[in-house]
Write a protein that holds these residues in place. Structure first.
Motif, PDB file in Angstrom:
ATOM      1  N   TYR A 113       0.905  48.691  42.011  1.00  0.00           N
ATOM      2  CA  TYR A 113       2.359  48.941  42.749  1.00  0.00           C
ATOM      3  C   TYR A 113       1.946  50.312  43.795  1.00  0.00           C
ATOM      4  CZ  TYR A 113       4.445  46.764  38.649  1.00  0.00           C
ATOM      5  OH  TYR A 113       5.115  45.926  37.852  1.00  0.00           O
ATOM      6  N   ARG A 135      10.984  52.020  29.687  1.00  0.00           N
ATOM      7  CA  ARG A 135       9.899  51.232  29.673  1.00  0.00           C
ATOM      8  C   ARG A 135       8.660  51.163  28.752  1.00  0.00           C
ATOM      9  NH1 ARG A 135      10.226  54.446  34.116  1.00  0.00           N
ATOM     10  NH2 ARG A 135       8.138  54.967  33.744  1.00  0.00           N
ATOM     11  N   TYR A 143      10.965  46.223  36.411  1.00  0.00           N
ATOM     12  CA  TYR A 143      10.415  46.719  37.563  1.00  0.00           C
ATOM     13  C   TYR A 143      10.757  45.959  38.726  1.00  0.00           C
ATOM     14  CZ  TYR A 143       7.165  48.724  34.031  1.00  0.00           C
ATOM     15  OH  TYR A 143       6.823  49.254  32.804  1.00  0.00           O
ATOM     16  N   ARG A 245      -0.870  47.930  36.927  1.00  0.00           N
ATOM     17  CA  ARG A 245      -0.172  47.024  35.987  1.00  0.00           C
ATOM     18  C   ARG A 245      -0.951  45.987  35.169  1.00  0.00           C
ATOM     19  NH1 ARG A 245       5.129  45.839  34.307  1.00  0.00           N
ATOM     20  NH2 ARG A 245       5.366  44.142  33.008  1.00  0.00           N
TER      21      ARG A 245
END
Length: 262
Positions: A113, A135, A143, A245
């Motif tokens: 990201y 989260r 997201y 991620r």
């Protein structure tokens, strides 16, 4: 079918485009205006520079780097994980780091990201650290609905897949606006079957984002490949955090993570 002459002309054209991309990347990469903002060896005390989404994902550190390990249960959203930079970065940005896959999975995705903020409405403050609790189970929809980063899928595979060569690299821009589908977040072109990101092979990754371009260069295993995307108005984030991620079942090691801005 294409005749031989047309194929030759097309090959020359593609080579010319590739050469132009390399020149443009080299020019911006070598700029003297880059300022080093983060220099993390990733070998100890990961919480100094990063925080984590997901209660099950874990970080193991050694002299080899920071091994980020998502949970082992496939299709269980609680087993996703995201590492976020504690600092937020503004403007043009360059990332350099070493990446080593420590899994042998042939499904699911790793994501980088770039400059993520919340959408700024309801509980989704622009400063994502203000809604970390939301989260703890890092379900993907949180997201792409409520953040605004660029997203690069890497060492990525379809969620149903048995072919270890069926990887891809794909760029997206969040969030999904009203009336759009998730597929419409994609910024063309996706690269398929790249031959990169083999398990236990270390690659140097360089990512550069400007207002108009995104570059993604991978060097390792006797290969060097550059991917680039043109960014339209509204597709280049202005400020935000860097996120790493790993979907459920995925893991990778990071080392010598550097962030520059200008």
């Amino acid at each position: 079918m294409l005749n031989a002459g047309l194929v030759f002309v097309l090959a020359l054209f593609l080579q010319s485009v590739k050469s132009q991309d390399e020149k443009a990347f080299n020019m911006v990469n070598r700029s003297l205006y880059w300022k080093l903002k983060l220099n993390d060896p990733c070998t100890k005390n990961w919480e100094k520079n990063w925080f984590k989404d997901g209660l099950i994902a874990k970080v193991e550190q050694s002299d080899s780097g920071m091994n980020f390990i998502a949970g082992p249960k496939n299709r269980n959203d609680a087993h996703h994980g995201v590492l976020w930079s504690k600092e937020s970065y503004k403007g043009d940005i360059k990332l350099e780091y070493y990446y080593t896959r420590t899994d042998s999975a042939v499904v699911n995705v790793n994501i980088l990201y770039i400059q993520a903020q919340g959408i700024g409405t309801g509980p989704y403050d622009k400063d994502i650290s203000k809604w970390n609790k939301l989260r703890e189970v890092p379900e993907m929809g949180i997201y792409y609905n409520y953040m605004n980063p660029l997203h690069i899928s890497l060492a990525a595979f379809p969620m149903v897949n048995e072919d270890p060569q069926n990887d891809y690299i794909r760029v997206r821009k969040y969030p999904i606006s009203e009336g759009r589908k998730f597929s419409e977040t994609e910024i063309p072109e996706t690269a398929f079957k790249t031959g990169l990101f083999l398990p236990n092979v270390t690659y140097k990754i360089t990512v550069i984002k400007t207002k108009t371009n995104l570059y993604f260069k991978i060097v390792g295993n006797k290969q060097s490949k550059l991917f680039s995307w043109k960014l339209k108005e509204g597709q280049s984030p202005e400020e935000g955090r860097i996120g790493l991620r790993h979907m459920f079942t995925r893991s990778a090691r990071y080392k010598d993570f550097k962030i520059y801005t200008k």
